[in-house]
Design a protein around this motif. Structure first.
Motif, mmCIF file in Angstrom:
data_model
loop_
_atom_site.group_PDB
_atom_site.id
_atom_site.type_symbol
_atom_site.label_atom_id
_atom_site.label_comp_id
_atom_site.label_asym_id
_atom_site.label_seq_id
_atom_site.Cartn_x
_atom_site.Cartn_y
_atom_site.Cartn_z
ATOM 1 N N LYS A 144 0.855 -1.182 0.000
ATOM 2 C CA LYS A 144 0.000 0.000 0.000
ATOM 3 C C LYS A 144 0.898 1.242 0.000
ATOM 4 C CE LYS A 144 -3.843 -2.237 2.281
ATOM 5 N NZ LYS A 144 -4.634 -2.289 3.526
ATOM 6 N N LEU A 145 0.983 1.866 -1.157
ATOM 7 C CA LEU A 145 1.958 2.935 -1.335
ATOM 8 C C LEU A 145 1.666 4.136 -0.464
ATOM 9 C CD1 LEU A 145 2.307 2.613 -5.179
ATOM 10 C CD2 LEU A 145 3.576 1.472 -3.370
ATOM 11 N N LYS A 146 0.383 4.461 -0.315
ATOM 12 C CA LYS A 146 0.002 5.619 0.488
ATOM 13 C C LYS A 146 0.567 5.493 1.907
ATOM 14 C CE LYS A 146 -4.177 7.477 -1.179
ATOM 15 N NZ LYS A 146 -5.580 7.123 -1.328
ATOM 16 N N GLU A 147 0.406 4.314 2.479
ATOM 17 C CA GLU A 147 0.857 4.080 3.844
ATOM 18 C C GLU A 147 2.363 4.202 3.959
ATOM 19 O OE1 GLU A 147 -0.521 0.241 4.853
ATOM 20 O OE2 GLU A 147 -2.599 0.895 5.048
ATOM 21 N N VAL A 148 3.021 3.602 2.990
ATOM 22 C CA VAL A 148 4.483 3.591 3.014
ATOM 23 C C VAL A 148 5.022 5.015 2.955
ATOM 24 C CG1 VAL A 148 6.426 3.036 1.543
ATOM 25 C CG2 VAL A 148 4.765 1.279 2.133
ATOM 26 N N ILE A 149 4.414 5.830 2.085
ATOM 27 C CA ILE A 149 4.860 7.207 1.962
ATOM 28 C C ILE A 149 4.607 7.964 3.258
ATOM 29 C CG2 ILE A 149 4.307 9.396 0.805
ATOM 30 C CD1 ILE A 149 4.007 7.728 -1.785
ATOM 31 N N ASP A 175 10.904 6.154 6.558
ATOM 32 C CA ASP A 175 12.022 7.061 6.340
ATOM 33 C C ASP A 175 12.680 6.802 4.993
ATOM 34 O OD1 ASP A 175 11.807 8.310 8.866
ATOM 35 O OD2 ASP A 175 12.701 6.527 9.772
ATOM 36 N N ARG A 176 12.788 5.496 4.679
ATOM 37 C CA ARG A 176 13.312 5.124 3.367
ATOM 38 C C ARG A 176 12.475 3.988 2.802
ATOM 39 N NH1 ARG A 176 19.387 3.862 2.964
ATOM 40 N NH2 ARG A 176 19.184 3.052 5.087
ATOM 41 N N ILE A 177 12.402 3.926 1.497
ATOM 42 C CA ILE A 177 11.578 2.907 0.854
ATOM 43 C C ILE A 177 12.400 2.152 -0.182
ATOM 44 C CG2 ILE A 177 9.478 2.458 -0.493
ATOM 45 C CD1 ILE A 177 8.556 5.317 0.457
ATOM 46 N N ALA A 178 12.449 0.831 -0.050
ATOM 47 C CA ALA A 178 13.105 0.008 -1.065
ATOM 48 C C ALA A 178 12.022 -0.659 -1.902
ATOM 49 C CB ALA A 178 13.991 -1.042 -0.409
ATOM 50 N N VAL A 185 14.240 4.913 -2.291
ATOM 51 C CA VAL A 185 13.920 6.337 -2.280
ATOM 52 C C VAL A 185 13.797 6.825 -0.841
ATOM 53 C CG1 VAL A 185 12.813 6.451 -4.526
ATOM 54 C CG2 VAL A 185 11.469 5.798 -2.543
ATOM 55 N N GLU A 186 14.066 8.139 -0.665
ATOM 56 C CA GLU A 186 14.004 8.685 0.685
ATOM 57 C C GLU A 186 12.697 9.389 0.933
ATOM 58 O OE1 GLU A 186 17.414 10.740 2.146
ATOM 59 O OE2 GLU A 186 18.733 9.203 1.282
ATOM 60 N N ARG A 187 12.422 9.565 2.206
ATOM 61 C CA ARG A 187 11.188 10.185 2.640
ATOM 62 C C ARG A 187 11.015 11.550 1.964
ATOM 63 N NH1 ARG A 187 8.432 9.485 7.350
ATOM 64 N NH2 ARG A 187 6.925 11.136 7.738
ATOM 65 N N GLY A 188 9.794 11.799 1.471
ATOM 66 C CA GLY A 188 9.469 13.104 0.913
ATOM 67 C C GLY A 188 10.034 13.361 -0.470
ATOM 68 N N LYS A 189 10.802 12.393 -1.001
ATOM 69 C CA LYS A 189 11.403 12.629 -2.314
ATOM 70 C C LYS A 189 10.726 11.821 -3.406
ATOM 71 C CE LYS A 189 15.884 14.165 -0.806
ATOM 72 N NZ LYS A 189 17.204 13.700 -0.430
ATOM 73 N N THR A 190 9.510 11.377 -3.128
ATOM 74 C CA THR A 190 8.814 10.609 -4.141
ATOM 75 C C THR A 190 7.313 10.884 -4.056
ATOM 76 O OG1 THR A 190 8.473 8.410 -5.064
ATOM 77 C CG2 THR A 190 8.475 8.576 -2.679
ATOM 78 N N SER A 191 6.623 10.468 -5.064
ATOM 79 C CA SER A 191 5.174 10.611 -5.059
ATOM 80 C C SER A 191 4.569 9.233 -5.272
ATOM 81 C CB SER A 191 4.729 11.525 -6.188
ATOM 82 O OG SER A 191 4.996 10.885 -7.421
ATOM 83 N N GLU A 192 3.280 9.149 -5.037
ATOM 84 C CA GLU A 192 2.622 7.866 -5.184
ATOM 85 C C GLU A 192 2.742 7.355 -6.625
ATOM 86 O OE1 GLU A 192 -1.679 5.966 -4.112
ATOM 87 O OE2 GLU A 192 -1.264 7.978 -3.389
ATOM 88 N N VAL A 193 2.622 8.294 -7.570
ATOM 89 C CA VAL A 193 2.665 7.896 -8.980
ATOM 90 C C VAL A 193 4.046 7.364 -9.357
ATOM 91 C CG1 VAL A 193 2.442 8.707 -11.355
ATOM 92 C CG2 VAL A 193 0.851 9.537 -9.590
ATOM 93 N N GLU A 194 5.071 8.061 -8.861
ATOM 94 C CA GLU A 194 6.431 7.641 -9.190
ATOM 95 C C GLU A 194 6.725 6.270 -8.576
ATOM 96 O OE1 GLU A 194 11.039 8.928 -8.426
ATOM 97 O OE2 GLU A 194 9.428 10.162 -7.588
ATOM 98 N N LEU A 195 6.295 6.120 -7.324
ATOM 99 C CA LEU A 195 6.522 4.869 -6.618
ATOM 100 C C LEU A 195 5.781 3.731 -7.323
ATOM 101 C CD1 LEU A 195 8.192 4.279 -4.146
ATOM 102 C CD2 LEU A 195 6.143 4.467 -2.754
#
Lengths: 317, 507
Positions: free
Chosen positions: B198-203, B207-210, B221-231
């Motif tokens: 669930k991308l919304k939750e993860v964002i 702090d970091r997302i693999a 990607v790091e926190r705040g440096k991505t969007s749901e669409v990009e992810l």
């Protein structure tokens, strides 16, 4: 009624004699199934132990040696059941049936080859001999309690075992783990509980209890082995265990209902007058079973056993 | 300081490369999310770290020390704890018994339950995770059960906590609570690995997302440096249309009409109160609402599992007096249940067996009670292709399919039955983005074919995107009726919480 007191006490004593083997079997089932292993081989294990007990006693002339032989064969059969169902996660019912069938054939063969007789063994030293019984003379003459004045050591052991097993299952660390393994072995495993060890222990100790049931028949009630042993008492024990919701006291209660009807039957046969005399004997004989069916419908309708009872446990790979 | 590092992890299953050279480095005290579709290899990786699987090759470092984790017991020793997707709890035990199992306080051989109760009490206070230590786990809601799981691993001194899809079973409120818990744990210096799709939750939390895809690491990607669409693009490997293509409704005649339907819930209280609405051919009617506000009762009454205490259900203008699953399906109802594993499939059955269930008595699948295997296999092969169920093998058991493919199999089964009404109860629950997209497309296809569709969903975006009309259920009543172009998610949200009512147009 006074003249009936000795008769009443004798009837109860007889009922306790009837209770002990079934109680041992039921407790064996409680032990094994709380760890998640169904043991329908209780019947066969009783038969084996009944025979080996007599054999040991025959060879040595000492009932205690017979007891050891019986326990020994209980351990061997328990290990066999555990090897199939725990080590190889085999089907528990099939393993149980196999042991039961083996008991039919092998014991009949051994009976003939050891004692050179068919149908029954010669009498041997046993726990039911007047000298071997536990005498509590002060109880004599008291209604009901008087029944406990002269019982075999095996009957006392069965009754005490109910308390012991209850304590083990519900008040010790081991008991908690046994029940955890029977409910959810995967959860237990992730907490570092050795599921296989617990199951091995429970199956073997349960089988030893069943073996005591067989010994109570051949070295307690009788002093010899008859080829019709254990006459379904292992299966009745299994039913009592379920009826008693897989708990020691529950199983005891269930068996006491059977036995109670048994007392009633014996008592009524001897003392019934008037209307009660008109009721046919068959009615009293069938009473335990009717009571059981009634109770199963009403009381135990919702009884559920351990959640993973009968499910072979395999580790993820 | 690095809490956990994996280097070059490879896990080869027969026929599947589940993990392909994965390298991750997780800092102490961070919330590290691993996302990917179902089957991307997230759970496999975690099971390797937790000692449930042995990697084919690769190295694991815990707190900068190379380790060899063979069993969960090793992992516990290294202060790694795992909250499994399916809880490892014993319902019949109390909270305390569950928490202390395997490491029980004792006096000799006697289990010291009193001491255990105290220990659990202290633990729950220390981390601010409230539980009743003496309550049976079976009596607890799912969110609290999860809390028990967390306490269980904290008691073992866990420093690294792995959460395997922890929100899959939670309601939105419980998810909020879990996130608060995670923040508390982070404050306590614990390291958290959070697996989700669930991308919304993860964002929101990480702090970091693999991102994993088909066993390979796609990027971090790091926190705040991505969007749901990009992810989403990283997860699926192509552009994803999260927006649902709108199809114009060609509304036909009324198919199902429900009047004054009142249904008791399982607990014996009134769960659905005098609900009335119609579903017409060629439209999707969406039922919005927080779970537990009458959805289950509505579904059970429609499928014939619960007899309503009042009200009528009519199919094609004809009232059905006694509804049973058999006769309502015969009238033309298809049903996508919210629980795939309970109501949707027979898990030990193969695809070919599952797919004809419900039609198994009909020609050509059987004649005079004898199944026609050739026809069944032909039909199954065709349907697996049409609904993109993977693997295409008609002999795969439903248990061995991933969640998305299980759902596709259910769609294939239900949609190939003759029907004119489709009851879709949370049809995308627990699915990853790819499978979700598939379900949306199928629903729209159905609508274009002129089916009447009743969609029950907890996801507002789904309700807004798919429905032609929206009904809001609150506390067993319909508190609002609207259309997607006349409302907003915010307004729906208020109605779902009972804070706003809307007059309904008289039917």
């Amino acid at each position: 009624m006074n003249s009936n007191i000795p008769f009443l006490n004798a009837s109860i004593a007889q009922a306790l004699d009837y209770t002990a083997p079934i109680l041992f079997a039921a407790l064996g089932g409680v032990m094994s199934e709380n760890a998640g292993v169904v043991n329908i081989a209780l019947e066969g294990m009783m038969r084996f132990a009944a025979f080996f007990g007599v054999w040991g006693s025959f060879v040595s002339g000492n009932a205690w040696v017979g007891l050891l032989w019986g326990v020994g064969i209980g351990i061997v059969l328990g290990a066999l059941h555990a090897y199939i169902t725990v080590k190889w996660a085999g089907d528990q019912i099939i393993s149980g049936v196999a042991i039961n069938v083996m008991a039919m054939g092998m014991i009949t063969y051994l009976l003939e080859s050891v004692f050179k007789t068919t149908g029954y063994s010669p009498p041997v030293a046993y726990f039911g001999a007047p000298a071997s019984k536990i005498h509590l003379a002060f109880l004599k003459g008291i209604p009901i309690l008087g029944a406990f004045a002269e019982l075999t050591i095996l009957i006392w052991f069965a009754l005490i075992l109910v308390v012991v097993l209850h304590f083990v299952l519900y008040h010790t660390v081991l008991g908690l783990r046994i029940r955890a393994v029977g409910e959810n072995p995967h959860a237990a495993e992730t907490l570092g509980v050795n599921v296989f060890k617990i199951k091995w222990f429970a199956v073997i100790s349960g089988s030893v209890l069943a073996a005591f049931g067989g010994l109570a028949l051949s070295l307690g009630t009788l002093s010899s082995f008859t080829n019709s042993m254990a006459m379904g008492k292992g299966f009745i024990g299994l039913a009592a265990m379920i009826f008693g919701k897989w708990t020691p006291f529950g199983a005891l209660g269930a068996i006491l209902i059977f036995a109670g009807a048994q007392v009633l039957q014996l008592f009524m046969q001897g003392t019934a007058t008037g209307f009660a005399k008109l009721i046919p004997l068959g009615f009293y004989l069938s009473l335990p079973y009717m009571l059981t069916i009634g109770a199963l419908i009403g009381v135990v309708g919702k009884a559920v056993g351990p959640a993973s009872d009968g499910v072979p446990y395999k580790k993820e790979s | 300081m690095k809490a956990l590092e994996v280097k070059g992890i490879v896990k080869q299953f027969p026929g599947v490369l589940a993990n392909d050279n994965i390298n991750l480095s997780i800092n102490k005290g961070e919330i590290y999310a691993i996302v990917g579709e179902n089957g991307a290899g997230k759970s496999t990786l975690m099971k390797i770290i937790y000692g449930l699987y042995t990697p084919t090759s690769g190295e694991i470092f815990v707190f900068d020390k190379k380790v060899d984790i063979k069993t969960p017991y090793d992992a516990i020793g290294l202060k790694i704890g795992m909250v499994h997707q399916e809880f490892m709890l014993i319902p019949r035990f109390t909270v305390t018994q569950n928490i202390v199992l395997g490491d029980e306080p004792s006096k000799g051989i006697v289990f010291d339950y009193k001491k255990a109760l105290n220990e659990v009490e202290e633990l729950s206070e220390k981390f601010g995770l409230k539980v009743d230590p003496a309550e049976k786990v079976a009596n607890l809601p799912v969110g609290i059960q999860q809390r028990v799981e967390i306490l269980k691993i904290l008691r073992r001194g866990a420093e690294i906590l792995i959460f395997d899809e922890p929100t899959a079973v939670l309601t939105p409120e419980e998810t909020e609570d879990l996130f608060k818990t995670l923040m508390k744990l982070k404050k306590n210096g614990k390291t958290i690995i959070f697996i989700s799709h669930k991308l919304k939750e993860v964002i929101a939390i990480a702090d970091r997302i693999a991102v994993l895809r088909r066993g390979k690491l796609q990027g971090i990607v790091e926190r705040g440096k991505t969007s749901e669409v990009e992810l989403a693009r990283m997860v699926v490997g192509r552009d994803v249309v999260l927006k649902i293509p709108k199809a114009e409704a060609k509304v036909g005649g009324t198919v199902v009409s429900i009047r004054d339907l009142t249904v008791k819930s399982k607990r014996g209280i009134i769960g659905l109160k005098e609900v009335s609405f119609d579903v017409c051919a060629g439209e999707i009617v969406g039922i919005a609402g927080v779970e537990g506000n009458g959805q289950a009762e509505l579904v059970n009454a429609l499928i014939g599992f619960t007899r309503p205490i009042k009200g009528t259900i009519a199919f094609d203008g004809e009232e059905i007096r006694v509804i049973t699953p058999f006769n309502i399906r015969k009238k033309g109802m298809a049903y996508i249940p919210k629980d795939r594993k309970m109501r949707g499939l027979v898990l030990p059955f193969r695809s070919r067996e599952n797919i004809i269930m419900g039609q198994h008595t009909l020609y050509p699948f059987s004649k005079n009670g004898v199944l026609n295997n050739i026809e069944i296999d032909k039909f199954t092969t065709k349907k697996l292709e049409e609904f993109d169920v993977r693997p295409r093998d008609i002999h795969t058991r439903a248990r061995n399919l991933s969640g998305g493919n299980q759902q596709k199999l259910i769609l294939a089964k239900e949609m190939s039955m003759e029907h004119k009404f489709l009851l879709a109860s949370q049809p995308t629950r627990g699915l990853d983005i790819g499978a979700m997209e598939f379900v949306y497309h199928k629903l729209i296809e159905e609508k274009e074919r002129g089916m009447a569709i009743l969609l029950i969903s907890l996801e507002l975006s789904e309700i807004m995107g798919l429905s032609d009309r929206i009904l809001v259920l609150y506390n067993g009543e319909i508190v609002g009726e609207t259309t997607p172009d006349k409302t907003t998610e915010e307004e729906l949200g208020l109605m779902m919480l009972g804070l706003k009512k809307q007059k309904r147009v008289a039917q």
